[in-house]
Design a protein around this motif. Structure first.
Motif, mmCIF file in Angstrom:
data_model
loop_
_atom_site.group_PDB
_atom_site.id
_atom_site.type_symbol
_atom_site.label_atom_id
_atom_site.label_comp_id
_atom_site.label_asym_id
_atom_site.label_seq_id
_atom_site.Cartn_x
_atom_site.Cartn_y
_atom_site.Cartn_z
ATOM 1 N N PHE A 132 -7.636 2.473 1.327
ATOM 2 C CA PHE A 132 -8.030 3.041 2.623
ATOM 3 C C PHE A 132 -9.422 2.572 3.037
ATOM 4 O O PHE A 132 -9.694 2.390 4.230
ATOM 5 N N LYS A 133 -10.299 2.363 2.057
ATOM 6 C CA LYS A 133 -11.632 1.850 2.384
ATOM 7 C C LYS A 133 -11.538 0.433 2.930
ATOM 8 O O LYS A 133 -12.279 0.062 3.839
ATOM 9 N N ALA A 161 6.131 -4.354 2.322
ATOM 10 C CA ALA A 161 6.798 -5.626 2.016
ATOM 11 C C ALA A 161 7.076 -6.430 3.285
ATOM 12 O O ALA A 161 6.894 -7.657 3.316
ATOM 13 N N VAL A 162 7.509 -5.755 4.351
ATOM 14 C CA VAL A 162 7.781 -6.437 5.626
ATOM 15 C C VAL A 162 6.487 -6.940 6.258
ATOM 16 O O VAL A 162 6.416 -8.061 6.778
ATOM 17 N N LEU A 163 5.431 -6.114 6.196
ATOM 18 C CA LEU A 163 4.144 -6.494 6.798
ATOM 19 C C LEU A 163 3.519 -7.698 6.098
ATOM 20 O O LEU A 163 2.875 -8.534 6.742
ATOM 21 N N ILE A 164 3.696 -7.783 4.785
ATOM 22 C CA ILE A 164 3.176 -8.944 4.045
ATOM 23 C C ILE A 164 3.787 -10.230 4.599
ATOM 24 O O ILE A 164 3.090 -11.215 4.875
ATOM 25 N N LYS A 165 5.114 -10.221 4.790
ATOM 26 C CA LYS A 165 5.803 -11.405 5.306
ATOM 27 C C LYS A 165 5.445 -11.661 6.775
ATOM 28 O O LYS A 165 5.270 -12.807 7.189
ATOM 29 N N LEU A 166 5.356 -10.591 7.559
ATOM 30 C CA LEU A 166 4.995 -10.743 8.973
ATOM 31 C C LEU A 166 3.599 -11.345 9.112
ATOM 32 O O LEU A 166 3.372 -12.248 9.935
ATOM 33 N N THR A 167 2.659 -10.864 8.309
ATOM 34 C CA THR A 167 1.287 -11.378 8.349
ATOM 35 C C THR A 167 1.239 -12.844 7.933
ATOM 36 O O THR A 167 0.551 -13.665 8.556
ATOM 37 N N GLU A 168 1.990 -13.168 6.903
ATOM 38 C CA GLU A 168 2.043 -14.554 6.424
ATOM 39 C C GLU A 168 2.561 -15.484 7.518
ATOM 40 O O GLU A 168 1.973 -16.545 7.792
ATOM 41 N N LYS A 169 3.668 -15.101 8.161
ATOM 42 C CA LYS A 169 4.265 -15.945 9.203
ATOM 43 C C LYS A 169 3.370 -16.004 10.446
ATOM 44 O O LYS A 169 3.276 -17.053 11.106
ATOM 45 N N THR A 170 2.732 -14.889 10.779
ATOM 46 C CA THR A 170 1.827 -14.862 11.932
ATOM 47 C C THR A 170 0.649 -15.800 11.704
ATOM 48 O O THR A 170 0.230 -16.539 12.608
ATOM 49 N N CYS A 200 -3.036 -2.567 4.308
ATOM 50 C CA CYS A 200 -3.859 -1.715 3.434
ATOM 51 C C CYS A 200 -3.446 -0.249 3.540
ATOM 52 O O CYS A 200 -3.374 0.458 2.528
ATOM 53 N N LEU A 201 -3.188 0.207 4.752
ATOM 54 C CA LEU A 201 -2.765 1.602 4.929
ATOM 55 C C LEU A 201 -1.399 1.851 4.306
ATOM 56 O O LEU A 201 -1.183 2.875 3.643
ATOM 57 N N ALA A 202 -0.456 0.918 4.515
ATOM 58 C CA ALA A 202 0.885 1.077 3.942
ATOM 59 C C ALA A 202 0.826 1.074 2.417
ATOM 60 O O ALA A 202 1.472 1.906 1.750
ATOM 61 N N GLU A 203 0.032 0.163 1.840
ATOM 62 C CA GLU A 203 -0.073 0.095 0.380
ATOM 63 C C GLU A 203 -0.779 1.330 -0.167
ATOM 64 O O GLU A 203 -0.369 1.889 -1.191
ATOM 65 N N GLY A 204 -1.843 1.759 0.515
ATOM 66 C CA GLY A 204 -2.567 2.951 0.068
ATOM 67 C C GLY A 204 -1.689 4.185 0.058
ATOM 68 O O GLY A 204 -1.698 4.972 -0.902
ATOM 69 N N LEU A 205 -0.908 4.379 1.127
ATOM 70 C CA LEU A 205 -0.011 5.537 1.191
ATOM 71 C C LEU A 205 1.104 5.441 0.149
ATOM 72 O O LEU A 205 1.494 6.440 -0.455
ATOM 73 N N THR A 206 1.605 4.231 -0.062
ATOM 74 C CA THR A 206 2.657 4.041 -1.075
ATOM 75 C C THR A 206 2.162 4.472 -2.452
ATOM 76 O O THR A 206 2.834 5.246 -3.158
#
Length: 716
Positions: free
Chosen positions: A645-646, A522-531, A574-580
């Motif tokens: 992961f792919k 969830a944090v990475l989604i927002k960080l990527t959007e702002k970046t 992708c890695l965070a979502e895959g592991l979740t």
């Protein structure tokens, strides 16, 4: 004796007290308390305590156990005072009438002081480490011994310099004892005087070494030169051993720091090599493992008593101190010098993003307090970055604003002044150890959220709703827009840093990985959007600066591509979502993965880990119910439909070429690719056999990456 703790004079074996050491005054008299204590011991059962009527729980927590070396700072181990130690010959001058033994003992003192200094840097008190040396406590006594005198003076000056650096950086909060000097004699004649004395001694020994070599080539010796000691066969070895120890202590000044660091590393190598000579030049053998000794020779040093200053540690009980071995002390200083060399090699880049990446990368080597203090003092001086760049100018550049706006009067606005302070404090926090850093970053997030709200309110009061205004020519409005976006991006970067530090500190259990990776996603989604938005703004600023009239088809195609820095973050996503989703499916379908804790519920764990983020509303609308809703329906069947992961593996391969000149990010992408590859295979195995094969065992390890787990699937 009413105004003195009588147990200080009582002895454990019941012998009369030493009345001569601390004489009684006209109004007081010493009494032997040993019979009283022995009678009390005989009458007390285990767990019982003698106390007055007003003794309470608070007093019990502050009580000291008499005669316990770890608790009773008044207990006498060897000597009552420095003067008594000297009178009893604990620190003789000369050290020995035999000049050969005198030189060897001097080297032993140097080596033990090095070990004590390393132990002090590691967090023990100055009083019970470096200043356990009686020669340091009475420096004037060493004046007839030029070699020992010069070394003790430079040690004292070094301690003062280190205390000053750590105090100025205020990183000593991590170790409260580090900067406590307990009234010890740290003040001397200054660096110049110490170095001049050291240089004079070094020159004398250098001449003696040249004389030794001249003797071997049958050249004539200077008549005014006296040998260090009486054995000609050992003279050259002793000269070399002393010179490398003296030269290690020389050098100062940032402009020549790297040259001095390289020189010190060379001298440390020579110090290590001198060990064989020092152990072979005497027939006596040392007891115990030589690797545990605090001297290169293996002999116990003369002139030290760790308990002599134990009373100076009040009001805290004296700590049980384990001085580092001589070898480990040398290893510590080698690492310290390498860390300082990394700091000195930094280019003082004014770009904040590059600076933050440098500090985070530097912290991966786990530098100790002294190195981190030097880094902080380099970064923040006189309220400016590197003592050179005002923080508004640094923010101006980070927010992709034109160079001309860095001197705009808007920087005098209270909110912008506070933002500058936040950036300065962020750099200071990033220089602390991992535990302090995470704790402070968590609380710090609310400050960033508040400053964003303040800036947004100021902007709306001045210009109305953001959406209603499109006048990019207005400089003030442009500054507000850019900086608001940058503050959001920076806030999510801090939240990301806060979460991944939990892995480094091993704060998360395996059963909590699912919620942690979900929140990280969830944090990475927002960080990527702002970046991505920040990079678009930056590109637009650069484009305006270039004053292009018409975009070519190549430029348009280039603009439509996702920037490599954003793809890099998408790989994380992708890695965070895959592991979740994998962890959620395992929890939902395999009972062993859903074992409730006997101590707290999953909701309570969620609150414990993310309360600070939740208070700052980072991200918005993220809560425990939304976590449950996202993960409750995960199954192996749905997992098989899409392999995140792919995607991570594909992105990592594609984006590597964009970072060919950035070795750090390139290495990170290789690690991410390894995790993605292993986890993709593991997911396929789990989806095929997970629900059918009860012998299947799934575990998680961090063998390829520090915070993205590698899934390991085995049959029991």
């Amino acid at each position: 004796m009413a105004d003195k703790p009588v147990y200080e004079e009582a002895s454990i074996d019941g012998q009369p007290p030493k009345l001569a050491s601390i004489p009684a005054s006209d109004t007081t008299v010493w009494a032997d308390a040993s019979p009283l204590l022995q009678a009390a011991c005989a009458g007390l059962r285990d767990g019982e305590l003698i106390h007055g009527d007003n003794f309470n729980l608070f007093a019990a927590m502050s009580a000291l156990e008499i005669m316990d070396p770890k608790m009773d700072s008044g207990i006498v181990c060897t000597y009552y005072s420095i003067d008594e130690a000297i009178e009893n010959g604990a620190a003789p001058i000369p050290i020995s009438l035999d000049s050969t033994i005198d030189v060897r003992c001097t080297i032993d003192i140097m080596d033990h002081l090095l070990a004590c200094e390393a132990a002090w840097h590691k967090g023990h008190s100055l009083a019970q480490t470096v200043f356990s040396c009686i020669y340091l406590l009475r420096l004037d006594r060493t004046a007839p011994h030029a070699l020992l005198h010069s070394y003790c003076r430079i040690i004292r000056a070094t301690c003062k310099a280190v205390v000053s650096v750590v105090s100025d950086a205020r990183t000593h909060e991590e170790e409260d004892l580090f900067t406590m000097t307990y009234g010890l004699p740290l003040n001397g004649d200054g660096d110049d005087k110490c170095l001049s004395i050291l240089n004079a001694v070094e020159e004398t020994i250098s001449r003696q070494l040249r004389a030794c070599k001249a003797t071997s080539s049958k050249r004539r010796l200077p008549e005014d030169l006296e040998p260090l000691q009486s054995n000609p066969n050992l003279e050259e070895g002793f000269c070399k051993a002393l010179l490398c120890r003296l030269r290690f202590r020389k050098g100062r000044g940032l402009e020549s720091a790297r040259k001095h660091i390289a020189s010190c590393l060379t001298e440390l190598e020579s110090i290590l090599k001198s060990a064989d000579f020092l152990r072979s030049c005497f027939d006596e053998s040392c007891e115990g493992d030589i690797d545990d000794k605090t001297t290169a020779s293996g002999f116990e040093p003369i002139g030290f008593d760790a308990m002599l200053n134990s009373r100076l540690s009040a009001p805290t009980p004296p700590r049980a101190i384990k001085i580092l071995s001589w070898k480990k002390a040398v290893e510590y200083f080698v690492k310290l010098l390498h860390d300082l060399d990394v700091i000195c090699s930094y280019s003082l880049d004014p770009h904040l993003e590059s600076l933050l990446r440098f500090v985070v990368q530097f912290q991966k080597s786990q530098p100790d307090l002294v190195a981190r203090s030097h880094l902080q003092l380099l970064l923040v001086q006189d309220g400016k970055l590197y003592g050179r760049d005002p923080f508004f100018a640094v923010i101006n550049k980070a927010a992709a604003l034109p160079e001309a706006t860095k001197n705009h009067d808007i920087q005098k606005n209270e909110s912008f002044l506070q933002l500058g302070m936040l950036v300065m404090n962020l750099l200071k926090i990033l220089c602390t150890n991992a535990a302090w850093q995470r704790r402070k970053l968590g609380k710090f997030l609310q400050d960033w959220r508040v400053i964003y709200v303040q800036l947004e309110l100021a902007f709306r009061n001045e210009y109305g709703e953001v959406s209603s205004s499109s006048n990019d020519e207005n400089t003030c409005m442009k500054i507000f827009q850019h900086i608001l976006l940058w503050v959001e991006e920076q806030t999510y970067w801090i939240a990301f840093r806060f979460l991944i530090l939990g892995f480094e500190l091993e704060l998360y259990s395996t059963g909590e990985y699912c919620m942690v990776y979900w929140y990280l996603y969830a944090v990475l989604i927002k960080l990527t959007e702002k970046t991505h938005l920040m990079m678009a703004v930056s590109h637009d600023t650069a484009k305006r600066k270039g004053k292009k009239k018409k975009d070519s088809p190549k430029d348009l195609a280039r603009e439509s591509r996702i920037p490599p820095a954003v793809l890099f973050l998408q790989c994380y996503i992708c890695l965070a979502e895959g592991l979740t989703m994998m962890l959620a499916a395992l929890r939902n379908e395999i009972p062993v993965f859903h074992s409730p804790s006997p101590f707290n519920t999953e909701h309570e764990k969620f609150v414990q880990h993310f309360e600070l983020l939740q208070r700052a509303c980072i991200p918005d609308h993220v809560s425990y119910p939304s976590y449950k809703e996202s993960t409750t329906h995960a199954r192996f069947s749905t997992l098989a439909m899409y392999n995140y992961f792919k995607d991570a593996q594909r992105i990592a391969k594609e984006v590597k070429s964009s970072f060919s000149n950035d070795p750090e990010r390139l290495a990170e992408l290789r690690k991410l690719e390894q995790v993605a590859e292993h986890n993709s295979v593991a997911q396929n195995v789990i989806c095929r056999l997970g629900a059918l094969d009860p012998s299947l065992k799934v575990s998680f390890e961090f063998s390829h990456h520090p915070f993205f787990a590698t899934v390991v699937v085995k049959r029991s």
